[in-house]
Design an enzyme around this catalytic site. Structure first.
Site, PDB file in Angstrom:
ATOM      1  N   ARG A  27      42.550  44.004  30.887  1.00  0.00           N
ATOM      2  CA  ARG A  27      42.125  43.378  32.146  1.00  0.00           C
ATOM      3  C   ARG A  27      41.782  44.437  33.194  1.00  0.00           C
ATOM      4  O   ARG A  27      40.782  44.321  33.908  1.00  0.00           O
ATOM      5  CB  ARG A  27      43.245  42.457  32.627  1.00  0.00           C
ATOM      6  N   HIS A  64      47.470  43.976  29.585  1.00  0.00           N
ATOM      7  CA  HIS A  64      46.977  44.083  30.962  1.00  0.00           C
ATOM      8  C   HIS A  64      46.024  45.254  31.120  1.00  0.00           C
ATOM      9  O   HIS A  64      45.186  45.256  32.021  1.00  0.00           O
ATOM     10  CB  HIS A  64      48.152  44.205  31.927  1.00  0.00           C
ATOM     11  N   ARG A 124      44.304  37.306  32.061  1.00  0.00           N
ATOM     12  CA  ARG A 124      45.679  37.705  31.792  1.00  0.00           C
ATOM     13  C   ARG A 124      46.055  37.178  30.411  1.00  0.00           C
ATOM     14  O   ARG A 124      45.448  36.228  29.911  1.00  0.00           O
ATOM     15  CB  ARG A 124      46.633  37.135  32.846  1.00  0.00           C
ATOM     16  N   LYS A 163      47.752  32.381  37.880  1.00  0.00           N
ATOM     17  CA  LYS A 163      48.815  32.895  38.741  1.00  0.00           C
ATOM     18  C   LYS A 163      48.709  32.253  40.118  1.00  0.00           C
ATOM     19  O   LYS A 163      47.632  32.188  40.695  1.00  0.00           O
ATOM     20  CB  LYS A 163      48.702  34.419  38.852  1.00  0.00           C
TER      21      LYS A 163
END
Length: 321
Positions: free
Chosen positions: A273, A270, A140, A165
């Site tokens: 990712r 993102h 991230r 996270k």
């Protein structure tokens, strides 16, 4: 009653309890926003004089009048549940049924390997390395910004993501192509540390009061940020510290690179990712392994990439062949 015997203000208590529970600074900021918003919405009444009915009305307002996303409404609810449960220690009571914000199902935007390479070619220096790590290791953007020298293991070719996270640690792949750039970045961090030691000894920010346990950690190479901010800042106590680069700077650079690459669909950090995950699944990597590398709590979250690849219906053929 003198000033020293007065109880702390509500928001100060909220922040203090969240820090004790090791919530991330971003979560602290978000929860404080929703708690203040809730209090203002109810005419500055103190939360102890309110409960389930007021929370329900507030959540209805967010969904019906503000048209917020489902994740935003849930975020507000979580903040208020935290307030009543952990700060006020007062039962919230039954909220009851309320209008939920609609949660549309969206497939993530992914890029082909060739498209990612076009994006990376638009970047240089640390921004190129950071974008490469997001694609090559599935990081991230905030996880990339928060990398320290100690998190890179060249021998085993792994990157340790700390307090990701959900405040969870995990390991992921270290792409071989990133090794020279990472070694160069560490040498820069070492040079910058030497410079700071000779000009005021500004330490880096450290997690969870580590500076009290290890006073010299902030000026050791292992704890230096790989991608530091361009200038020092003040921490919450007013002490001058060096923080990592702000995610918004990386997001802006990647967005500009994607625009310059003339992609058919707009993307973000993102997206890199997402592309990491789909590339691994295309290569036949087990979905549980992809889940662990991404740090997903549930495999259901990872399974959305099978739909992106068109592999959500194994063995099923269209009537037209």
């Amino acid at each position: 009653m003198n000033a020293y015997s007065q109880p702390p203000k509500l928001m100060d208590r909220v922040k203090a309890i969240m820090r004790v529970k090791r919530y991330s600074p971003r979560t602290v900021k978000t929860y404080c926003y929703w708690i203040r918003y809730f209090i203002r919405f109810n005419g500055l009444r103190h939360p102890t004089s309110m409960g389930g009915p007021e929370v329900k009305t507030f959540l209805e307002h967010l969904a019906v009048q503000r048209h917020v996303a489902a994740a935003t409404q849930n975020q507000a609810l979580n903040a208020l549940v935290f307030l009543y449960r952990h700060v006020l220690e007062q039962p919230l009571g039954d909220i009851g049924e309320f209008s939920h914000a609609k949660q549309p199902r969206r497939l993530p935007v992914v890029l082909s390997h060739e498209q990612v390479m076009c994006v990376l070619n638009q970047l240089s220096g640390p921004m190129h390395l950071m974008a490469t790590l997001m694609y090559g290791a599935g990081l991230r953007v905030l996880e990339t910004c928060r990398l320290r020298v100690r998190d890179i293991d060249f021998e085993r070719k792994i990157i340790t993501v700390r307090a990701g996270k959900g405040d969870k640690d995990r390991t992921t792949l270290l792409p071989s192509t990133c090794i020279p750039s990472l070694q160069h970045q560490i040498s820069i961090a070492s040079q910058q540390l030497d410079h700071r030691l000779h000009h005021g000894s500004v330490p880096v920010t450290l997690p969870h009061a580590l500076d009290r346990k290890y006073p010299n950690a902030g000026i050791s190479l292992a704890w230096q940020w790989l991608f530091p901010a361009s200038r020092p800042c003040f921490d919450e106590t007013g002490k001058v510290m060096l923080h990592h680069i702000h995610p918004s700077a990386v997001q802006k650079a990647v967005k500009q690179a994607m625009k310059a690459a003339s992609l058919p669909r707009p993307g973000s950090c993102h997206t890199l990712r997402h592309s990491f995950a789909t590339q691994l699944l295309t290569q036949g990597t087990d979905i549980r392994t992809v889940q662990e590398l991404l740090g997903h709590k549930s495999v259901e979250t990872t399974q959305i990439y099978t739909h992106v690849l068109g592999k959500g219906f194994p063995g099923v053929r269209s009537p037209l062949g």
